[in-house]
Scaffold this active site. Structure first.
Site, PDB file in Angstrom:
ATOM      1  CG  ASP A   1     -22.182   3.055  30.894  1.00 37.79           C
ATOM      2  OD1 ASP A   1     -22.023   1.982  31.506  1.00 37.79           O
ATOM      3  OD2 ASP A   1     -21.487   4.062  31.079  1.00 37.79           O
TER       4      ASP A   1
ATOM      5  NE  ARG B   1     -26.677   5.363  34.893  1.00 38.23           N
ATOM      6  CZ  ARG B   1     -25.573   4.880  35.448  1.00 38.23           C
ATOM      7  NH1 ARG B   1     -24.495   4.675  34.712  1.00 38.23           N
ATOM      8  NH2 ARG B   1     -25.535   4.598  36.728  1.00 38.23           N
TER       9      ARG B   1
ATOM     10  CG  ASN C   1     -16.891   1.499  38.304  1.00 37.87           C
ATOM     11  OD1 ASN C   1     -16.823   1.016  37.189  1.00 37.87           O
ATOM     12  ND2 ASN C   1     -18.026   1.952  38.828  1.00 37.87           N
TER      13      ASN C   1
ATOM     14  CE  LYS D   1     -22.783  -3.014  55.604  1.00 37.16           C
ATOM     15  NZ  LYS D   1     -23.393  -3.734  54.491  1.00 37.16           N
TER      16      LYS D   1
ATOM     17  NE  ARG E   1     -18.046   4.602  36.172  1.00 31.85           N
ATOM     18  CZ  ARG E   1     -18.796   5.517  35.599  1.00 31.85           C
ATOM     19  NH1 ARG E   1     -18.254   6.385  34.767  1.00 31.85           N
ATOM     20  NH2 ARG E   1     -20.090   5.581  35.840  1.00 31.85           N
TER      21      ARG E   1
ATOM     22  CG  HIS F   1     -18.590   1.712  33.192  1.00 30.80           C
ATOM     23  ND1 HIS F   1     -19.846   2.187  32.914  1.00 30.80           N
ATOM     24  CD2 HIS F   1     -18.509   1.658  34.547  1.00 30.80           C
ATOM     25  CE1 HIS F   1     -20.504   2.402  34.043  1.00 30.80           C
ATOM     26  NE2 HIS F   1     -19.704   2.094  35.046  1.00 30.80           N
TER      27      HIS F   1
END
Length: 300
Positions: A134, A137, A106, A25, A74, A161
């Site tokens: 955050d 947002r 996280n 990958k 988280r 967070h």
């Protein structure tokens, strides 16, 4: 890959080295980016499972970790990610002893603390992406509610967070005007419950994206590129990111959590003595205690 793609298109690095355990990958991702060479800034892109390819990195961005499941906090990710970090961090620092570690996985605050402990780097060179996203947002939702452009809103989220994050309501400004003054002059039904709802939406933002598409990528990619630009270009900008916080705002615990700090070429250049309302300070200390409790029992 969202972090790599965003850094590539914003022309922030001369070379990007991708490291992963999945060789097939990894090669496919490298080729996919290389094949876009005619459309993006000239950047050398390499990839390998061997950490030697990362030697001499100015910044090491760590996104590896168990993926957060729908409905999973988280902090519940912690045990699944500790062993991963014990294998990653020493090898990164071995090949790039002068690097800045930018932690994105996280739970980012605890993993930033873990990376600091494992790496032996000074705390100014270990930074978690923290509440940088955050806060973005937060500004977006405030701008939507107030019907103003998001760039006119200055507002930060600090602390964990996650679920115990703290909105800095006392320092929110709209077009340079304190929020309370702005609302006094623009009566629009904006009530305290609306404020609480906005913070709840910030906390639940990532969970909603995970519920809908299975993971978050683009917003954290842009947030990471935003921090990378400040660090590599020595812009001296202030960001709310996860840093070593013991001794600040009455925090007595050995923790990393988000605070507004000045970032530059050497990492954390200085702490910003942002004034907090008493309630915000108390909430920040509660957030620190929650993180400290979650760290107990970690085998370092």
């Amino acid at each position: 890959m969202a972090c790599a793609q965003t850094i590539l298109t914003q022309e922030l690095a001369e070379e990007i080295a991708l490291v992963d355990v999945e060789e097939k990958k990894l090669k496919g991702e490298m080729l996919d980016l290389q094949h876009a060479g005619a459309f993006v800034p000239r950047t050398k892109i390499t990839a390998d499972t061997d950490y030697a390819i990362s030697a001499g990195s100015d910044i090491c961005i760590v996104t590896a970790g168990a993926r957060q499941r729908e409905g999973e906090s988280r902090l519940s990710l912690l045990e699944r990610n500790v062993s991963i970090y014990k294998s990653i961090i020493p090898r990164l620092v071995e090949y790039s002893p002068d690097t800045i570690l930018l932690i994105v996985s996280n739970p980012v605050d605890i993993l930033s603390y873990l990376a600091w402990k494992i790496s032996g780097l000074p705390p100014n060179r270990v930074i978690g992406s923290g509440t940088n996203l955050d806060s973005s947002r937060f500004r977006f939702l405030l701008a939507e509610r107030l019907n103003v452009h998001v760039q006119n809103v200055s507002a930060n989220i600090i602390g964990e967070h996650g679920d115990s994050s703290v909105p800095m309501w006392s320092s929110v400004t709209v077009g340079g005007i304190p929020l309370n003054n702005f609302l006094d002059k623009n009566i629009n039904g904006f009530e305290m419950q609306s404020l609480r709802d906005i913070h709840t939406a910030v906390v639940n933002g990532a969970y909603e994206v995970i519920r809908l598409k299975g993971y978050t990528s683009w917003a954290i990619g842009y947030s990471t590129a935003n921090l990378t630009r400040t660090l590599l270009k020595n812009q001296q900008r202030i960001h709310p990111v996860s840093v070593y916080a013991k001794g600040l705002y009455g925090i007595e615990e050995d923790v990393f959590l988000s605070l507004p700090v000045q970032l530059g070429r050497s990492g954390v250049q200085g702490m910003v003595n942002a004034p907090l309302a008493e309630e915000e300070k108390n909430q920040l200390q509660v957030s620190a205690q929650a993180l400290w409790q979650a760290q107990q029992g970690l085998s370092l």
